[in-house]
Motif scaffolding. Sequence first.
Motif, mmCIF file in Angstrom:
data_model
loop_
_atom_site.group_PDB
_atom_site.id
_atom_site.type_symbol
_atom_site.label_atom_id
_atom_site.label_comp_id
_atom_site.label_asym_id
_atom_site.label_seq_id
_atom_site.Cartn_x
_atom_site.Cartn_y
_atom_site.Cartn_z
ATOM 1 N N GLU A 98 0.837 -1.204 0.000
ATOM 2 C CA GLU A 98 0.000 0.000 0.000
ATOM 3 C C GLU A 98 0.871 1.253 0.000
ATOM 4 O OE1 GLU A 98 -3.517 2.169 2.670
ATOM 5 O OE2 GLU A 98 -2.556 0.338 3.381
ATOM 6 N N LEU A 101 2.503 1.676 -3.465
ATOM 7 C CA LEU A 101 1.546 2.181 -4.448
ATOM 8 C C LEU A 101 1.285 3.669 -4.240
ATOM 9 C CD1 LEU A 101 -0.967 -0.807 -4.444
ATOM 10 C CD2 LEU A 101 0.477 -0.104 -6.368
ATOM 11 N N SER A 106 3.375 1.460 -9.866
ATOM 12 C CA SER A 106 2.128 1.259 -10.602
ATOM 13 C C SER A 106 2.194 -0.015 -11.435
ATOM 14 C CB SER A 106 1.850 2.452 -11.529
ATOM 15 O OG SER A 106 2.741 2.453 -12.631
ATOM 16 N N GLU A 204 -5.463 -2.535 -11.136
ATOM 17 C CA GLU A 204 -4.693 -1.805 -10.137
ATOM 18 C C GLU A 204 -5.602 -1.235 -9.054
ATOM 19 O OE1 GLU A 204 -1.919 2.151 -9.874
ATOM 20 O OE2 GLU A 204 -1.395 0.636 -11.378
ATOM 21 N N ARG A 208 -5.233 -2.079 -5.105
ATOM 22 C CA ARG A 208 -5.144 -1.027 -4.087
ATOM 23 C C ARG A 208 -6.158 -1.265 -2.967
ATOM 24 N NH1 ARG A 208 -2.314 3.700 -5.284
ATOM 25 N NH2 ARG A 208 -1.392 3.721 -7.367
#
Length: 218
Positions: A98, A101, A106, A204, A208
Amino acid sequence: MLLTGDRSVTAAHASVSGVALDEDDRFRTYNTAVYVSPGIFDGSSALLRQRRLQSALDHEMVHAALMPWTRAWMPGWLVEGTAVHRSNERRGDRSRLEAALASGLSLRQVTESGVLRDPQGDPFRVDLQYQLASETVALISENWGVGKLIELYRSYSLEFPEPWQGPYGVDYKDETSARKSRARFDLTQKLLKGVLGSSLEDLEASVRRRSQGTMGGR
């Protein structure tokens, strides 16, 4: 075949290799072998050495099994993420992912590159790329099923993008060029839509949410 020596002196301590040839309009792989560097046997604990060796072999055997379908124009996250996920290898924790990101890592980055690497050679950053890759593949397996994951993987072997077309078969030069990176990204978007009805952006976003402790969906 399991070989030892300095063929694969990398941070991973292991690799899989083979001879790829274009024959009769078919892509064939010969002499597939798993290489293990001597460094994998380092350490004071026999149990730790055995676990390290077994983990490396499990990971590389997934690569070996999928080698007939593996192509240079595949994204790094799919190649390595599948090996990590299908070998049940543990990679970090979601809180670290986390944070990565949030700081700029990415899925596009690990799509445009055919391998997972960090320009500065930072092993910590490379490990986070592997974690992002494995989380993405886990998401696909859970939401669409392993059959769809393998269908997606195999679909790359049915393509032959123009940037890789050389006069004598596959052109492996300049794998990090902007032209090949863009072609790899565009092809991945096309195949994700065709096989999963999804996109890199959707995957993505779901990863996330997973890293934040919530379940991602299609």
